[in-house]
Design a protein around this motif. Structure first.
Motif, PDB file in Angstrom:
ATOM      1  N   GLN A 621       7.391  -7.169  -4.633  1.00 50.50           N
ATOM      2  CA  GLN A 621       8.734  -7.083  -4.985  1.00 50.50           C
ATOM      3  C   GLN A 621       9.466  -7.024  -3.641  1.00 50.50           C
ATOM      4  N   PHE A 622      10.437  -7.799  -3.627  1.00 52.01           N
ATOM      5  CA  PHE A 622      11.393  -7.538  -2.399  1.00 52.01           C
ATOM      6  C   PHE A 622      12.696  -6.720  -2.387  1.00 52.01           C
ATOM      7  N   LEU A 623      13.250  -6.958  -3.808  1.00 49.97           N
ATOM      8  CA  LEU A 623      14.496  -6.325  -3.950  1.00 49.97           C
ATOM      9  C   LEU A 623      14.722  -5.876  -5.435  1.00 49.97           C
ATOM     10  N   THR A 624      15.641  -4.934  -5.853  1.00 52.65           N
ATOM     11  CA  THR A 624      16.171  -4.944  -7.032  1.00 52.65           C
ATOM     12  C   THR A 624      17.754  -5.014  -7.190  1.00 52.65           C
ATOM     13  N   VAL A 625      18.074  -5.583  -8.288  1.00 45.52           N
ATOM     14  CA  VAL A 625      19.684  -5.604  -8.221  1.00 45.52           C
ATOM     15  C   VAL A 625      20.319  -4.729  -9.172  1.00 45.52           C
ATOM     16  N   PRO A 626      21.667  -4.424  -8.984  1.00 43.37           N
ATOM     17  CA  PRO A 626      22.101  -3.167  -9.792  1.00 43.37           C
ATOM     18  C   PRO A 626      21.985  -3.354 -11.180  1.00 43.37           C
ATOM     19  N   ILE A 627      22.278  -2.235 -11.828  1.00 44.83           N
ATOM     20  CA  ILE A 627      22.497  -2.072 -13.254  1.00 44.83           C
ATOM     21  C   ILE A 627      22.995  -3.241 -14.012  1.00 44.83           C
ATOM     22  N   GLY A 628      22.260  -3.442 -15.001  1.00 41.12           N
ATOM     23  CA  GLY A 628      22.887  -4.749 -15.852  1.00 41.12           C
ATOM     24  C   GLY A 628      22.896  -6.139 -15.248  1.00 41.12           C
ATOM     25  N   ALA A 629      22.581  -6.213 -13.991  1.00 41.15           N
ATOM     26  CA  ALA A 629      22.453  -7.580 -13.297  1.00 41.15           C
ATOM     27  C   ALA A 629      21.154  -8.218 -13.460  1.00 41.15           C
ATOM     28  N   GLU A 630      21.429  -9.481 -13.243  1.00 32.98           N
ATOM     29  CA  GLU A 630      20.117 -10.572 -13.167  1.00 32.98           C
ATOM     30  C   GLU A 630      20.046 -11.052 -11.771  1.00 32.98           C
ATOM     31  N   THR A 631      18.964 -11.528 -11.336  1.00 23.68           N
ATOM     32  CA  THR A 631      18.743 -11.738 -10.046  1.00 23.68           C
ATOM     33  C   THR A 631      18.887 -13.272 -10.196  1.00 23.68           C
ATOM     34  N   CYS A 632      19.510 -14.023  -9.418  1.00 16.94           N
ATOM     35  CA  CYS A 632      19.712 -15.451  -9.521  1.00 16.94           C
ATOM     36  C   CYS A 632      19.736 -15.935  -8.155  1.00 16.94           C
ATOM     37  N   GLY A 633      19.517 -17.451  -7.983  1.00 11.02           N
ATOM     38  CA  GLY A 633      19.785 -18.278  -6.961  1.00 11.02           C
ATOM     39  C   GLY A 633      19.290 -18.114  -5.905  1.00 11.02           C
ATOM     40  N   PRO A 634      17.659 -17.444  -5.798  1.00  9.24           N
ATOM     41  CA  PRO A 634      17.435 -17.230  -4.475  1.00  9.24           C
ATOM     42  C   PRO A 634      17.029 -18.279  -3.662  1.00  9.24           C
TER      43      PRO A 634
END
Ligand code: FEO
Ligand code: CA
Ligand code: CA
Ligand code: CA
Length: 688
Positions: A621-634
């Motif tokens: 795992q490289f990162l996590t995003v904030p509360i409620g967010a989805e990780t997109c568009g890498p």
């Protein structure tokens, strides 16, 4: 106080997604009847021409277990993120190893619920651009209390999803960034938003907040930082009202004609653009996904197959433009659900909707060239029990940047054959739909597959359907030919390095429920909360070949769960992952996976995994995003990782007045979707 809507109930949501996200993005798809009620899962086809799989040498990995992880939970540059303290959940992220495959040598981030973007130690981050930042000449600075549609039309749109970074020759240290803006979250945009009575201005801000952005970005020397260049001549906004041209075999079809466009070739706008792709000829592709959310009052069976509402829509756009009311403009909905092609190098170009690629809930579209130079475009239809597809062009790409070459290449996606995938497993214990997820006796979830042709240009290959019908009602065509019902096919992307194709299957908690298809070898778990990734071997030297071999690369979840599988890599050395969604590849050939709806109790994240060599399957795992967010568009380049933080703060019951996230700017400021760049503090390449 928020007006409670009937659908905002306490029912569990698909994956870990909030009720708000479900309602606004996919129209509460988890609560609706699955639109695919066809009975084609029992169709028995003999698979001809399946490839024999390349054997993969997977020596027992010898991995040094290093000391505990040193990950850096970094608050956004505006100082936000203190509202929820970081809390590690579940198991840790492997064992904190900074070793790994080349490109993946970083200490993995532990699962957490911090209201920030958490990145590995030794890395730095910054915001590239936020929702509302001005990009066009004359656009004002973002003012949360004085939003207007005119301002939004010149500003970066809402809910950034797919991202592309393209070279910008002649302008040193600059690239072109293209972004999708999948949908708008009115609850989190407008103070005291009344969902029963949206104002015209709010609706028109929503129209302008949808679509695409083209923004030139400036690289900072010696780091991976990127900053937007406002007012650049290439900067562009495309919204729900921008004019598009419809091209390909179904252009001009009676099914696409409306009262304002009797030609059936000119459409206003694009929306629900989810993922996308980059073509080798310098354009970008953008999927139109949950287009059913935008059209009211339909009772046609064909619309039901696409999930259109029989009554009002959530956003109520139909009150402000009759084209969103199917009773008044029956064919307008047929003009959405396509793949859009954009030429970001020509700010005056008219973007195209490519009918040859079919109409469904397009997640993304990623091409690769065959050995003889024809583009093959892979596409997922993101809904439970839907299919994945490919389009093979009959034309070869012309190299070079001459005007003639560019004009020719803009026709490549208008002629060719559209196919849908049918898979067959080779482990008999998986043919009865029991779905334990247990590892098959033959050692792998694997089998053979066939690409079933649906249409070639104006010729239909589906009995009982015209070519126009195949393109406009592609889901129904795929039903008829017995395509395989998958667990929500999202990104389908070929590795530029190996040519193997990866299909991200996010989840499907309906699989195995009464009356629904049970597990099969490619979708091996009933009540599938965590998803899986399929790997296909294609014949790149023979574009007419219709067979392929497949196996599961990843069965996602907590590695302690015996049902999970990480391509055979030791599971005590991988990060937990749930709900794979978008994938991309780094310059070393590793695959990076973003997640949507983590069901293991952590925020969503971005992961890297080796697909070849001894470390194949080692996921970090490289990162996590904030509360409620989805990780997109890498996007992963040598010096930077770029992610779109989509719908931060979109949790149940959150509003502007009572936010659950204050990312990225801290208390008192609106939570704002934004693009983040991450790079190494020491200036070296990512993960080496
Ligand atoms: Fe928009 Fe398939 O996620
Ligand atoms: Ca997606
Ligand atoms: Ca097998
Ligand atoms: Ca998704």
């Amino acid at each position: 106080m928020r007006n409670m809507l009937p659908l905002l109930s306490s029912k569990p949501h698909q994956g870990g997604r909030s009720a708000l996200t479900c309602r606004y993005r996919c129209g509460d798809a988890c609560f609706q009847e699955v639109p695919n009620t066809s009975d084609n899962e029992y169709a028995a086809d003999i698979i001809a021409g399946a490839l024999s799989r390349r054997s993969v040498v997977r020596a027992a990995a010898v991995v040094t277990v290093a000391a505990a992880a040193g990950t850096a939970s970094v608050t956004g540059p505006g100082g936000g993120g203190q509202a929820h303290a970081a809390a590690a959940v579940s198991r840790g992220a492997g064992s904190g190893r900074a070793d790994g495959a080349r490109g993946l040598r970083f200490a993995p981030v532990a699962p957490n619920v911090a209201d920030t973007v958490t990145i590995p130690s030794g890395y730095r981050q910054d915001i590239v651009i936020r929702w509302g930042d001005p990009i066009l000449r004359g656009a004002p600075a973002f003012d949360a209390e004085r939003q207007t549609a005119k301002a939004q039309a010149g500003q970066f749109g809402y809910n950034n999803d797919f991202l592309s970074l393209l070279p910008l020759p002649g302008e040193r240290g600059r690239q072109i960034m293209v972004a999708n803006h999948e949908y708008t979250s009115e609850w989190l945009m407008f103070r005291n938003y009344d969902p029963q009575n949206p104002t015209r201005e709010q609706v028109e801000i929503g129209w302008a907040g949808h679509g695409l952005s083209v923004v030139v970005v400036q690289e900072e020397r010696g780091t991976g930082r990127l900053t937007a260049v406002p007012r650049h001549r290439l900067n562009r906004r495309i919204t729900a009202t921008t004019e598009f041209r419809v091209t390909g075999p179904a252009a001009g079809s009676p099914l696409l004609k409306t009262s304002v466009d009797p030609s059936g070739t000119r459409v206003l706008g694009t929306f629900n653009n989810c993922a996308g792709g980059e073509t080798p000829w310098g354009t970008t592709l953008h999927g139109e996904e949950n287009i059913n959310n935008y059209f009211a009052n339909s009772s046609r069976p064909t619309d039901r197959r696409y999930g259109l509402a029989t009554g009002a829509t959530e956003r109520k756009w139909e009150r402000f433009d009759k084209r969103f009311d199917v009773r008044q403009e029956p064919n307008e909905s047929h003009r959405f659900g396509w793949v859009v092609e954009l030429d970001p190098y020509d700010p005056d170009s008219t973007p195209r909707k490519r009918t040859a690629l079919g109409r469904f809930k397009h997640e993304g579209a990623q091409p690769r060239l065959t050995d003889d130079g024809r583009p093959v475009v892979y596409m997922g239809d993101d809904e439970r029990f839907e299919y994945f597809y490919k389009f093979v062009s009959s034309r070869r790409m012309k190299k070079g940047n001459s005007r003639a070459a560019r004009e020719h290449n803009l026709t490549l996606l208008d002629e060719g054959t559209l196919y849908v995938a049918k898979l067959t497993g080779d482990s008999p214990e998986y043919t009865n739909g029991t779905g334990t997820g247990a590892h098959p006796a033959d050692g792998e979830f694997d089998g053979s597959g066939v690409w079933i042709p649906l249409a070639t240009n104006k010729v239909s290959h589906v009995p009982g359907m015209t070519a126009d019908e195949v393109y406009v009602f592609t889901r129904l065509a795929a039903d008829k030919v017995g395509a395989t019902k998958m667990d929500r096919p999202e990104d389908v992307e070929p590795s530029p390095r190996t040519g193997r194709v990866y299909v991200a299957l996010t989840n499907n908690t309906e699989r195995g429920n009464p009356g629904k298809p049970g597990a099969d070898e490619a979708n091996p778990r009933n009540f599938n909360k965590h998803g899986q990734i399929l790997e296909l071997a294609e014949n790149w030297d023979d574009p007419s070949s219709d067979g392929f071999a497949w196996r599961l690369f990843l069965v996602a979840g907590d590695p302690n769960d015996p049902q999970t599988y990480f391509a055979g890599f030791p599971k005590d050395r991988v990060s937990p992952i749930s709900c794979p969604d978008n994938v991309t590849f780094d310059p070393h050939g590793n695959m990076w996976i973003s997640t949507d709806g983590n069901k293991l109790g952590s925020n969503d994240g971005l992961f890297g995994v080796a697909t070849q060599g001894e470390r194949r399957g080692e996921l970090k795992q490289f990162l996590t995003v904030p509360i409620g967010a989805e990780t997109c568009g890498p996007v992963v380049q040598d010096r930077r990782v770029l992610v779109a933080v989509q719908h931060p703060g979109e949790t149940d019951f959150a509003t502007v007045e009572k936010p659950d996230s204050t990312w990225p700017d801290g208390p008192g400021k609106l939570v704002r979707p934004a693009v983040v760049s991450i790079w190494r503090k020491d200036g070296r390449d990512i993960g080496v």
